[in-house]
Design a protein around this motif. Structure first.
Motif, short mmCIF file in Angstrom:
data_model
loop_
_atom_site.label_atom_id
_atom_site.label_comp_id
_atom_site.label_asym_id
_atom_site.label_seq_id
_atom_site.Cartn_x
_atom_site.Cartn_y
_atom_site.Cartn_z
N VAL A 8 -8.57 6.45 11.77
CA VAL A 8 -9.18 5.02 11.89
C VAL A 8 -8.07 4.20 12.09
O VAL A 8 -7.47 3.86 11.08
CB VAL A 8 -10.39 4.50 10.74
CG1 VAL A 8 -10.77 3.45 11.11
CG2 VAL A 8 -11.39 5.77 10.85
N GLY A 9 -7.69 3.59 13.36
CA GLY A 9 -6.70 2.63 13.71
C GLY A 9 -5.72 3.21 14.54
O GLY A 9 -5.21 4.43 14.32
N GLY A 10 -5.57 2.73 15.79
CA GLY A 10 -4.66 3.12 16.70
C GLY A 10 -3.44 2.45 16.70
O GLY A 10 -2.68 2.38 17.76
N GLY A 11 -2.75 2.16 15.58
CA GLY A 11 -1.38 1.46 15.41
C GLY A 11 -0.35 2.74 15.58
O GLY A 11 -0.71 3.79 15.63
N PRO A 12 0.95 2.30 15.49
CA PRO A 12 2.04 3.38 15.40
C PRO A 12 1.54 4.41 14.63
O PRO A 12 2.00 5.59 14.90
CB PRO A 12 3.28 2.68 15.16
CG PRO A 12 2.68 1.17 15.52
CD PRO A 12 1.50 1.08 15.17
N ALA A 13 1.23 4.19 13.07
CA ALA A 13 1.14 5.46 12.20
C ALA A 13 -0.07 6.32 12.58
O ALA A 13 0.33 7.26 12.73
CB ALA A 13 0.89 4.69 10.94
N GLY A 14 -0.96 5.65 13.05
CA GLY A 14 -2.08 6.62 13.40
C GLY A 14 -1.85 7.51 14.68
O GLY A 14 -2.14 8.43 14.57
N LEU A 15 -1.47 6.75 15.38
CA LEU A 15 -0.93 7.41 16.89
C LEU A 15 0.22 8.56 16.64
O LEU A 15 -0.08 9.46 17.03
CB LEU A 15 -0.35 6.64 18.07
CG LEU A 15 -1.47 5.71 18.65
CD1 LEU A 15 -1.00 4.60 19.32
CD2 LEU A 15 -2.55 6.48 19.28
N VAL A 134 -8.24 9.55 8.12
CA VAL A 134 -7.13 8.88 7.84
C VAL A 134 -7.32 7.27 8.18
O VAL A 134 -7.74 6.90 9.24
CB VAL A 134 -6.08 9.24 8.74
CG1 VAL A 134 -4.73 8.38 8.59
CG2 VAL A 134 -5.67 10.81 8.55
N ALA A 135 -7.06 6.59 7.16
CA ALA A 135 -7.45 5.04 6.88
C ALA A 135 -5.79 4.59 7.64
O ALA A 135 -4.97 4.22 6.49
CB ALA A 135 -7.78 4.54 5.81
N ALA A 136 -5.74 4.16 8.76
CA ALA A 136 -4.60 3.58 9.24
C ALA A 136 -4.87 2.36 9.88
O ALA A 136 -4.37 1.93 11.18
CB ALA A 136 -3.80 4.58 10.32
N ASP A 137 -6.03 1.57 9.30
CA ASP A 137 -6.26 0.46 9.88
C ASP A 137 -5.73 -1.13 9.26
O ASP A 137 -6.40 -1.84 9.07
CB ASP A 137 -7.95 0.46 9.84
CG ASP A 137 -8.44 0.75 8.53
OD1 ASP A 137 -7.73 1.19 7.42
OD2 ASP A 137 -9.63 0.84 8.29
N VAL A 265 -7.26 9.52 3.28
CA VAL A 265 -5.72 9.10 2.80
C VAL A 265 -5.58 7.82 3.52
O VAL A 265 -5.93 7.42 4.53
CB VAL A 265 -5.01 10.28 3.33
CG1 VAL A 265 -5.16 10.53 4.84
CG2 VAL A 265 -3.85 10.23 2.62
N LEU A 266 -4.72 7.15 2.92
CA LEU A 266 -4.14 5.97 3.35
C LEU A 266 -2.78 6.03 4.18
O LEU A 266 -2.00 6.83 3.55
CB LEU A 266 -3.92 4.71 2.23
CG LEU A 266 -5.20 4.52 1.25
CD1 LEU A 266 -5.03 3.59 0.37
CD2 LEU A 266 -6.40 4.08 2.20
N LEU A 267 -2.57 5.27 5.06
CA LEU A 267 -1.47 5.54 6.01
C LEU A 267 -0.89 4.21 6.63
O LEU A 267 -1.54 3.31 6.86
CB LEU A 267 -1.77 6.25 7.32
CG LEU A 267 -0.36 6.95 8.04
CD1 LEU A 267 0.01 8.00 6.86
CD2 LEU A 267 -1.16 7.34 9.09
#
Length: 397
Positions: A8-15, A134-137, A265-267
């Protein structure tokens, strides 16, 4: 082990996590959900250093080459204080537009078979079934907020206010500029991120913000005032605002007691934030992705992988979090340093991560640091001369 991952979240970490997991095992079922349309993002440019680029080449050479080709570089810093200008050489820095970075990572993820779902907002009440979520938001993570008590999330507010702007002025160095006003100091961090633009982060103390009226002025008037204050470095180029230009928030430092709960998990910024003045946010997020991908490969079960990820990243982040805290405090105490000669002030700006600096008079600290530098040069010369002197004595007839 084949796993189904929902990010969840399409920023650098999630991608980047999606890229690394697909490289490890193409059979992994990975979907990245991003609530915003593709190509729309906040921010201007991001900065990073050579150590990150070396790691990117190790983990995924193809995306690393594209990121490096899309970046600009600088090799020194420059500070403007009143009518004084001082330059110092430094480690090579890199800047890349956030839009460009995300486009590179999205293209690479798609090429590997990752599903990218834009304009797809996932809430805690409609999470898809997955082995790992994955919480990358980001710092405002809704998934983290749902489990805030279990995760032990805490947020502390910094004192100073800041705004993130762009400009068509292309700086040739990482640029610091300090402007004195009748209500206190305003300062700028500027760096290039492509051939036609630079990022400008502008910061000031609360009394300066309200004294100048920056908290109430319309955006156009804010930008006009700031362009006047920083005319020496902008050379007639405009500042470019956006939806955040009238906000002037304080920086929020986020910590969590634990970074995972069940299969969540948090990212990146959902797990931790570090003050923008050390320029490490994107680097730390990408390193989170590297670490999580490694532990998922090394451990046979998700719970063990998440525990190992948290242990490793917590240990690795201690230094960066300390540096960020001390850096923010240095700027909050700017009057302590600003009246030094410009080259000395700039030298102490470079030493702002030192835990001793707040407790030692600035002039004294500068002298001690210079003396220590000279001693280190002598030590290096002694180490270099030692073997050579020994060889000369050994070969003397």
């Amino acid at each position: 082990m084949r796993v189904k991952v929902v990010c969840v979240g399409g920023g650098p970490a999630g991608l980047y996590l999606a890229i690394l997991l697909k490289r490890q095992d193409p059979s992994h079922d990975i979907t990245v959900h991003e609530r915003n349309p593709e190509g729309s993002t906040y921010g201007w440019g991001v900065t990073y250093w050579r150590a990150l680029m070396d790691r990117l080449h190790t983990y995924d050479p193809e995306s690393a080459r594209a990121v490096e080709e899309g970046s600009v570089r600088w090799h020194q810093g420059v500070a403007y204080v009143r009518d004084q200008v001082t330059r110092q050489p430094g480690d090579p820095g890199h800047g890349i537009g956030r839009h460009r970075l995300l486009a590179i990572l999205a293209d690479r993820a798609r090429s590997l078979g990752v599903r990218l779902e834009f304009e797809s907002e996932i809430t805690p009440d409609d999470l898809p079934e997955a082995d790992l979520v994955v919480a990358a938001d980001g710092i405002h993570s809704a998934l983290r907020a749902r489990h805030a008590a279990d995760l032990g999330a805490e947020v502390s507010e910094g004192r100073n206010h800041y705004v993130w702007l762009g400009t068509t002025k292309v700086f040739d160095s990482f640029t610091f500029a300090f402007a004195e006003t009748g209500h206190g100091w305003v300062w700028c961090y500027g760096y290039p991120y492509d051939d036609g633009h630079s990022t400008c982060v502008i910061e000031c103390a609360p009394a300066t913000l309200t004294g100048l009226g920056l908290d109430t002025l319309p955006e156009a008037d804010q930008l006009a005032l700031l362009e006047k204050l920083f005319a020496d470095i902008l050379d007639g180029s405009p500042l470019i605002g956006g939806s955040s230009a009238t906000a002037w928030p304080t920086f929020r430092t986020l910590t969590n007691r634990t970074w995972h709960h069940g299969n969540l998990v948090l990212l990146g910024d959902a797990a931790h934030t570090t003050h923008y003045s050390i320029g490490a946010g994107t680097t730390l997020a990408l390193e989170d992705a590297m670490c999580l991908a490694d532990t998922l490969r090394e451990h046979g079960a998700v719970p063990q992988a998440l525990a190992a990820y948290e242990r490793q990243r917590r240990a690795e982040l201690v230094s960066a979090q300390s540096a960020a805290r001390l850096s923010a405090q240095w700027y909050e105490n700017l009057p302590r340093y600003i009246d030094l000669p410009a080259h000395r002030m700039f030298a102490l700006l470079g030493q702002r991560h030192s835990p001793l600096l707040p407790y030692v008079p600035p002039q004294l600290y500068y002298g001690i640091d210079k003396a220590a530098g000279r001693l280190e040069v002598l030590r290096r010369l002694k180490r270099w001369l030692g073997p050579r002197a020994a060889r000369a004595l050994h070969t003397r007839p």
